[in-house]
Design an enzyme around this catalytic site. Sequence first.
Site, PDB file in Angstrom:
ATOM      1  N   GLN A   1       0.808  -1.225   0.000  1.00 46.46           N
ATOM      2  CA  GLN A   1       0.000   0.000   0.000  1.00 46.46           C
ATOM      3  C   GLN A   1       0.839   1.271   0.000  1.00 46.46           C
ATOM      4  O   GLN A   1       0.328   2.352  -0.276  1.00 46.46           O
ATOM      5  CB  GLN A   1      -0.957  -0.027   1.207  1.00 46.46           C
ATOM      6  CG  GLN A   1      -0.373   0.393   2.554  1.00 46.46           C
ATOM      7  CD  GLN A   1       0.425  -0.683   3.254  1.00 46.46           C
ATOM      8  OE1 GLN A   1       1.175  -1.418   2.630  1.00 46.46           O
ATOM      9  NE2 GLN A   1       0.291  -0.781   4.556  1.00 46.46           N
TER      10      GLN A   1
ATOM     11  N   ALA B   1      -8.136  -1.593   7.431  1.00 47.13           N
ATOM     12  CA  ALA B   1      -9.125  -0.538   7.684  1.00 47.13           C
ATOM     13  C   ALA B   1      -8.778   0.842   7.125  1.00 47.13           C
ATOM     14  O   ALA B   1      -9.417   1.816   7.470  1.00 47.13           O
ATOM     15  CB  ALA B   1      -9.417  -0.413   9.193  1.00 47.13           C
ATOM     16  N   SER B   2      -7.752   0.956   6.293  1.00 44.31           N
ATOM     17  CA  SER B   2      -7.319   2.268   5.791  1.00 44.31           C
ATOM     18  C   SER B   2      -7.053   3.216   6.954  1.00 44.31           C
ATOM     19  O   SER B   2      -7.364   4.398   6.892  1.00 44.31           O
ATOM     20  CB  SER B   2      -8.369   2.887   4.850  1.00 44.31           C
ATOM     21  OG  SER B   2      -8.729   1.977   3.857  1.00 44.31           O
TER      22      SER B   2
ATOM     23  N   ALA C   1      -4.637  14.359   6.008  1.00 43.17           N
ATOM     24  CA  ALA C   1      -4.910  13.141   5.242  1.00 43.17           C
ATOM     25  C   ALA C   1      -5.871  12.197   5.958  1.00 43.17           C
ATOM     26  O   ALA C   1      -5.899  12.134   7.184  1.00 43.17           O
ATOM     27  CB  ALA C   1      -3.602  12.420   4.952  1.00 43.17           C
TER      28      ALA C   1
ATOM     29  N   GLU D   1      -8.597   1.233   1.012  1.00 47.37           N
ATOM     30  CA  GLU D   1      -9.752   0.408   0.671  1.00 47.37           C
ATOM     31  C   GLU D   1     -10.755   1.125  -0.229  1.00 47.37           C
ATOM     32  O   GLU D   1     -11.516   0.492  -0.947  1.00 47.37           O
ATOM     33  CB  GLU D   1     -10.500   0.005   1.944  1.00 47.37           C
ATOM     34  CG  GLU D   1      -9.686  -0.785   2.913  1.00 47.37           C
ATOM     35  CD  GLU D   1     -10.424  -0.906   4.227  1.00 47.37           C
ATOM     36  OE1 GLU D   1     -10.912  -1.999   4.525  1.00 47.37           O
ATOM     37  OE2 GLU D   1     -10.526   0.090   4.951  1.00 47.37           O
TER      38      GLU D   1
END
Lengths: 289, 154, 787
Positions: C489, C529-530, C733, C738
């Site tokens: 990621q 879960a981002s 941010a 996801e």
Amino acid sequence: MLPKFLYHAPETIHEALELLNKYGREAKLLAGGTDLVVDLRERKTRPKAVIDIKRIKELNVLKYEPGRGLVIGATVTYHQILEYEPVRKKYPVLWEAVKTVADEILRMRATLVGNICTASPAADTAPALLVYDAVVETASKNGGRKIPIENFFTGVKKTVLEEGEMVVSVTLPEPPADAKGTYLKAMRVWSEDLALVGVAALVADGGKDVRLAYASVAPTPVRARKAEKVFREDGDIREKIEKAVELAVASVSPISDVRASKEYRLHLVKTFTRNALNRLLGVEAVVVA
Amino acid sequence: MLRSIKVVLNGVERTVDVEDHWTLLWLLREKLKLKGTKHGCDRGDCGICTVLVNNTPVKSCLVLAPEVNGAEILTIEGLAKEGSLAPIQKSFIEHSALQCGICTAAFVLTGHWLLQQGDGVDRKRVAEAIDGILCRCTGYRQIIEAIVDAARKK
Amino acid sequence: MKNFREDLKYVGKPVPRVDSYEKILGVAEYTGDIELPGMLHTKLVLSPYAHAKIKAIHTEKARKASGVVAVAVGDDFPFRVGLYVNDRNVLARKKVRWAGEPVVAVVAETLEQAYEAAELIEVEYEPLQPVLDVRDALKPGAPLVHEELGEYAHSPAFHPIPGTNIASRFTLKKGDVELGFKQSDVILENEFMMPQVSHVPLETHTSIGQYMPDGKIKIWTSAQSPFTVRHILSVSLGVPEHKISVYVPYIGGGFGGKAGINFEPLVVMLSKMAGGRPVKLELTREEQFITAPVRQGLYAKLKTGVKRSGEIMAEKILYVYDAGAYADYGVNVGRAAGYSCTGPYYVPNVETESLTVYTNHPWGTAFRGFGHFEFLWAIERQMDLVARELGMDPVEFRLKNALLPGKTTPTGEVLREDAGRIDECIRAVASRIDWGKKPVAAAGKPRGKGIAALWKAPAMPPNASSAAFIKFNEDGTAELLLGITEIGQGAETALAQIAAEELGLPVEKIKVVPFRHTDVSPYSWQTVASRGLFMDGRAVQMAARDAKNQIFDIASQVLRVSKEDLVLSDERVHVRGRPEVGLELRQLVNGYVYPNGNVVGGPVIGRGFYSAARLTYLDPETGQGYPALKWTFGAHAVEVEVDPDTGMVKVLKLVSAFDIGKAINPAIVLGQAYGGALQSMSLGLLEGYFYDEKGRMLNPNLTDYKIARASDIPEEHEVIIIENPQLDGPFGARGIGELSMLSVETAIANALYDAIGIDLKNLPITAEYIWKHIQAKKEKIPVEAVT
């Protein structure tokens, strides 16, 4: 993890046949390996010996001679076929079919003869070979045979090859002078897939010589001879196409599996046959809104 | 059966002992400890084990080790020369063309091969050339851009 | 609201990924690459039955086979593990619960010997009736997957119902749904479904375990969440956490499938049987499909009430998740879907029941999107269906009901002022797809446009936290230690950028330690879960500020000025307004040494943490409360072309917009957007577990479980990054991981109606499925009859 076996790499057909004779049914021939190695891994086959024929130079022949046709040796890869200009020019159905097989990396490894020897009903090259009336040439201790491709397949993953016999090459005779053709293949994705249905169509002799063959719709690749005959007779071309479509459907017997249902396959046979014939016979397709 | 084969591996001539039933992938990873070549499906579907044999991309899980006797093999470990990255490697970094990295070697080597195949390396051509390799992270777009851009700069 | 600093040097720049070089050279380490002295190998024997009693297991021949060190069966490990419900056996005991469940594990000196011995194992089964559909599983008298459900320990956040197949029941009540329906002019009910799918990480699950005779446990594993592995193992085995070390190198794709705890307990226990030698298990691709956990299937039933004018008044929702054989993450997926149930819309009256139900399918776990991919399929199809019923444009209908700051979510939370803006996302994609302009069709190939929106909050316990360390070296470079794992990621890079920005230190001078080791790495709850960019980002900010404070402590003494008057930039500390009076960073970070040898201060190690703020458990009956650290919004619009002969769909153009607050690294955001969108398309159009009537998976390989390849991507994909900052996020941010994979397939399905007038309600929308709908439409067969 593959099961244990002995690896042999003969350099002549003679040596290969000696080995085939020695091991009998317990030998497997290896060309591209893209089918065999998977079967080995999944224990679908457990041979004593694997005979790699890629070092036999005479099996890598790929040659077209006007009038005599195209010879494809047992170790010729799909990639070689695609790169060989006469195939694209003279055997477009084969070229198009080869272009749809697996992906480019596998095509640089896998062979056409391997494809037909695996004898999967989904073999993309088989319908093309059927419409070109290809002949499979074999060798064995007792000499060799020339087997018309239509007689080569006997069932799912079964061929007429006998113990100790190997395919040396496939020959496609010179196609009729005005032959045009195409291979249409249904896939689940745009990128690469096994054929849900593959349709090879060839038209020659001013539209009288029409040849149709199919993959993935019967235990073996099949040619729809009854449908082809329709075009030998006179009559309205659109009616003939529709009649041929019906006869083509009648000559196949697809099953439902995880890739496609029987109904979808029958529909694809219909629509692809019609589309191919419309295009090759110069009939404007009627767009149904 | 154990046998000796000769290969030119990443530019170095070597004699290695292999069992008949080993795949090239097994030979590279487990015996030669070249762990940069990855193991994904063992049936030629995912392509992450792709290496160059005689300068042609092959899925090493489908090749038997004894088959490569006499061949030249290039794995990801052999691509950077004298401490400097190959152009295709630089392009992958510039285009952020990797995520988890497990498929990266296969795409880089295939891209490297494609760059040597002459002109006409556009997006469609690249997509076709890499259709045999799966990536679950990137959506391929930055990989395609990295290869097209490397070809353009050549 | 855009009040964030514009003068950022490292944040917001597409700096190269910090893991690029190792990955591009092929030297990045993955678990499967690790070789340990004395390491043994494992082959599993799997159940061929979906549901069967184990009558006998014959292991004698295998035990005598060459190289075999241990053969384990379920009764060797008489304890259960579980993330939320303690229901899972290490190897099947008494009965098997899905076809593919490990029954026996053979450990041998070589993998080959393990394979050979595994073939000698014989297991006798007595087949039981399997439960293969969640709707059947809920019927009275259905066979029970877990007869002992009442005896299992479980987290108080979940509600299993003993004597049934319900692993957890989540309920939510907001407003008065019956009143809402009474106030509605139009009420529409629909059902939607999708099968289980696989994460298909290209690195299969791989774990090495070592249980040493002194009671210490070491694990090397492809796990997204090393601290969870350690914690659950500690609870299950009763071993204190300091005796367990979990090492995680790079991970070859996770997507949620490697979250929680998977095969780590097995390899640890096998090592104990093998006298403490390390034991490795690397799943084959087939095992990855049938033995590793999957994403749940979903059955959804929606009843929506709307006013003629377009306001949604009431929504009654039933979600039934197919948990498979074990509850694991599934119960939390059901809960997350429950509290996000309406999608990004304001609905005053909501009543939701979200069930996670056991079946005899492979067990379900987290999957990127965590329930949202699934339920958004239902919600975003329903939005189009309701809009059509009202004769309203789908974009207008969505905007009318958009959940904007100040309105309440389904759990009664007032959406915060600085939350992202769903309306901006919808407008952005509609504008870029030329919404309202009919696409021009090529001959015989109809085209259509569709839109779908999305939202998501991290699903996590209210006390989830993250920590970070920044450790300076003698030369002024630094090491950043993280607890969040790098699964592709790009967390390492983005977090390094945050550290660089805070410290005024170039990214190249910060080494992100490329592994996690629970002995030395700072804690991070889970890599799911981002939440990583937000929470670990905040922890990194705090660690950087802590380090900076320590540096200023030293510098203020040496420079004899107050700390408040110091500035750190370009690797130098100087007096504010007097750049010529200062010290190089490297003179300070290991203690400042005077010419006579005196030293001030010492090695600088910054430490930071972040705990989710003001989150609460949800009310067990009404589901009201505060579950969301942040809400992230997005939308997709597509233009598609259909071949009516085959049902094949081509995505000509995809436009995606996400309000992520701030793109810390735009190149990585693009990668997430492209990759997530294709995963969404692939799941939605191609993927699914197809079973035979006995519950055996028919497509456990990548030949017949198709995932998208390079030639399957949208012809064009435009990504719009919207940056309404979240004020407590790092540099504003929120994260994107996801979000990118939600709702793309729904936008495509909505576009298919526009193109050819078919209404799809089940996934995957394969070419054949589309063709069947085209046929049904021609023959006027009701949609429900199309399977």
